[in-house]
Design a protein around this motif. Structure first.
Motif, PDB file in Angstrom:
ATOM      1  N   GLU A 121       0.950  -1.303  -0.024  1.00 21.26           N
ATOM      2  CA  GLU A 121      -0.099  -0.147  -0.051  1.00 21.26           C
ATOM      3  C   GLU A 121       0.873   1.431  -0.077  1.00 21.26           C
ATOM      4  OE1 GLU A 121      -2.661  -0.172   3.166  1.00 21.26           O
ATOM      5  OE2 GLU A 121      -3.768  -1.927   2.628  1.00 21.26           O
ATOM      6  N   GLU A 122       1.863   1.371   0.801  1.00 21.84           N
ATOM      7  CA  GLU A 122       2.846   2.255   0.657  1.00 21.84           C
ATOM      8  C   GLU A 122       3.543   2.547  -0.523  1.00 21.84           C
ATOM      9  OE1 GLU A 122       4.563   5.686   2.859  1.00 21.84           O
ATOM     10  OE2 GLU A 122       3.229   4.161   3.569  1.00 21.84           O
ATOM     11  N   ARG A 123       3.847   1.317  -1.034  1.00 19.44           N
ATOM     12  CA  ARG A 123       4.617   1.345  -2.562  1.00 19.44           C
ATOM     13  C   ARG A 123       3.728   2.105  -3.605  1.00 19.44           C
ATOM     14  NH1 ARG A 123       7.154  -2.783  -2.487  1.00 19.44           N
ATOM     15  NH2 ARG A 123       5.657  -4.265  -2.582  1.00 19.44           N
ATOM     16  N   ARG A 124       2.255   1.547  -3.488  1.00 19.89           N
ATOM     17  CA  ARG A 124       1.209   2.219  -4.426  1.00 19.89           C
ATOM     18  C   ARG A 124       1.151   3.783  -4.176  1.00 19.89           C
ATOM     19  NH1 ARG A 124      -1.810  -1.432  -7.418  1.00 19.89           N
ATOM     20  NH2 ARG A 124      -1.455  -3.585  -6.940  1.00 19.89           N
ATOM     21  N   ARG A 125       0.919   4.311  -2.988  1.00 18.39           N
ATOM     22  CA  ARG A 125       0.785   5.560  -2.621  1.00 18.39           C
ATOM     23  C   ARG A 125       1.924   6.428  -2.881  1.00 18.39           C
ATOM     24  NH1 ARG A 125      -1.694   4.426   2.965  1.00 18.39           N
ATOM     25  NH2 ARG A 125       0.475   4.048   3.255  1.00 18.39           N
ATOM     26  N   ASN A 126       3.161   5.954  -3.092  1.00 20.61           N
ATOM     27  CA  ASN A 126       4.267   6.791  -3.465  1.00 20.61           C
ATOM     28  C   ASN A 126       4.737   6.517  -4.752  1.00 20.61           C
ATOM     29  OD1 ASN A 126       4.669   7.497  -0.877  1.00 20.61           O
ATOM     30  ND2 ASN A 126       6.025   5.952  -0.265  1.00 20.61           N
ATOM     31  N   ASP A 127       4.323   5.752  -5.727  1.00 17.68           N
ATOM     32  CA  ASP A 127       4.604   5.616  -6.996  1.00 17.68           C
ATOM     33  C   ASP A 127       3.192   6.177  -7.911  1.00 17.68           C
ATOM     34  OD1 ASP A 127       5.184   4.803  -9.666  1.00 17.68           O
ATOM     35  OD2 ASP A 127       5.472   2.704  -9.212  1.00 17.68           O
ATOM     36  N   PRO A 128       3.368   7.269  -8.634  1.00 22.63           N
ATOM     37  CA  PRO A 128       2.341   8.027  -9.475  1.00 22.63           C
ATOM     38  C   PRO A 128       1.815   7.097 -10.528  1.00 22.63           C
ATOM     39  CG  PRO A 128       4.454   8.870  -9.982  1.00 22.63           C
ATOM     40  CD  PRO A 128       5.000   8.015  -8.952  1.00 22.63           C
ATOM     41  N   LEU A 139       1.203   3.785 -10.099  1.00 28.19           N
ATOM     42  CA  LEU A 139       0.102   2.931  -9.440  1.00 28.19           C
ATOM     43  C   LEU A 139      -0.950   3.679  -8.498  1.00 28.19           C
ATOM     44  CD1 LEU A 139       2.824   0.252  -8.459  1.00 28.19           C
ATOM     45  CD2 LEU A 139       1.384   0.220 -10.356  1.00 28.19           C
ATOM     46  N   ALA A 140      -0.746   4.851  -8.507  1.00 25.23           N
ATOM     47  CA  ALA A 140      -1.746   5.534  -7.603  1.00 25.23           C
ATOM     48  C   ALA A 140      -2.933   5.372  -8.318  1.00 25.23           C
ATOM     49  CB  ALA A 140      -1.313   6.892  -7.299  1.00 25.23           C
ATOM     50  N   LYS A 141      -4.100   5.375  -7.536  1.00 26.77           N
ATOM     51  CA  LYS A 141      -5.356   5.511  -7.947  1.00 26.77           C
ATOM     52  C   LYS A 141      -5.897   6.806  -8.215  1.00 26.77           C
ATOM     53  CE  LYS A 141      -7.324   2.245  -4.556  1.00 26.77           C
ATOM     54  NZ  LYS A 141      -8.216   1.916  -3.625  1.00 26.77           N
ATOM     55  N   PRO A 142      -6.646   7.215  -9.592  1.00 24.02           N
ATOM     56  CA  PRO A 142      -6.797   8.479  -9.928  1.00 24.02           C
ATOM     57  C   PRO A 142      -7.600   9.318  -9.035  1.00 24.02           C
ATOM     58  CG  PRO A 142      -8.257   6.840 -11.133  1.00 24.02           C
ATOM     59  CD  PRO A 142      -7.093   6.068 -10.194  1.00 24.02           C
ATOM     60  N   ASP A 143      -7.338  10.544  -8.978  1.00 22.34           N
ATOM     61  CA  ASP A 143      -8.097  11.593  -8.076  1.00 22.34           C
ATOM     62  C   ASP A 143      -9.380  11.745  -8.488  1.00 22.34           C
ATOM     63  OD1 ASP A 143      -5.819  11.835  -6.454  1.00 22.34           O
ATOM     64  OD2 ASP A 143      -5.200  13.670  -7.569  1.00 22.34           O
ATOM     65  N   ASP A 144     -10.436  12.084  -7.884  1.00 23.78           N
ATOM     66  CA  ASP A 144     -11.653  12.082  -8.293  1.00 23.78           C
ATOM     67  C   ASP A 144     -12.027  13.604  -8.523  1.00 23.78           C
ATOM     68  OD1 ASP A 144     -12.454   9.519  -7.954  1.00 23.78           O
ATOM     69  OD2 ASP A 144     -12.969   9.496  -6.266  1.00 23.78           O
ATOM     70  N   ALA A 145     -10.893  14.415  -8.433  1.00 24.00           N
ATOM     71  CA  ALA A 145     -11.159  15.780  -8.651  1.00 24.00           C
ATOM     72  C   ALA A 145     -11.591  16.482  -9.889  1.00 24.00           C
ATOM     73  CB  ALA A 145      -9.813  16.686  -8.355  1.00 24.00           C
TER      74      ALA A 145
END
Length: 72
Positions: free
Chosen positions: A57-64, A66-72
Motif C-alpha cells: 500500500e505504501e509503494r502504491r501511494r508513493n508511485d504515481p 500505481l496511484a489511484k486516479p484523483d476524483d477531482a
C-alpha cells in the motif's frame, strides 16, 4: 489418599506408577511444545502478511503510475 483407595476398591482405579508418570509428563511436554510451535508460526505468518500488505500500500501511494486516479 482416602478417595484414591475408595476409587481403587470400587472401580479398579489405581494411581500411576513412576514409569507411567514419566510417560504422561513427556506426553504433556510434547503436546505443549507442538502447541507453542504452531502458535508462534501462525503469529509470525500473520505479522509477515500484514507487513507485506502495508509495504504494498505504501509503494502504491508513493508511485504515481500505481496511484489511484484523483476524483477531482
Amino acid at each position: 489418599m482416602v478417595i484414591a483407595q475408595f476409587l481403587a476398591a470400587e472401580s479398579g482405579f489405581s494411581l500411576p506408577t513412576g514409569g507411567e508418570i514419566v510417560f504422561w509428563i513427556i506426553g504433556a511436554v510434547v503436546i505443549t511444545a507442538l502447541w507453542w510451535l504452531i502458535r508462534t508460526t501462525r503469529k509470525r505468518a500473520y505479522d509477515d502478511y500484514f507487513e507485506r500488505r502495508k509495504a504494498e500500500e505504501e509503494r502504491r501511494r508513493n508511485d504515481p503510475d500505481l496511484a489511484k486516479p484523483d476524483d477531482a
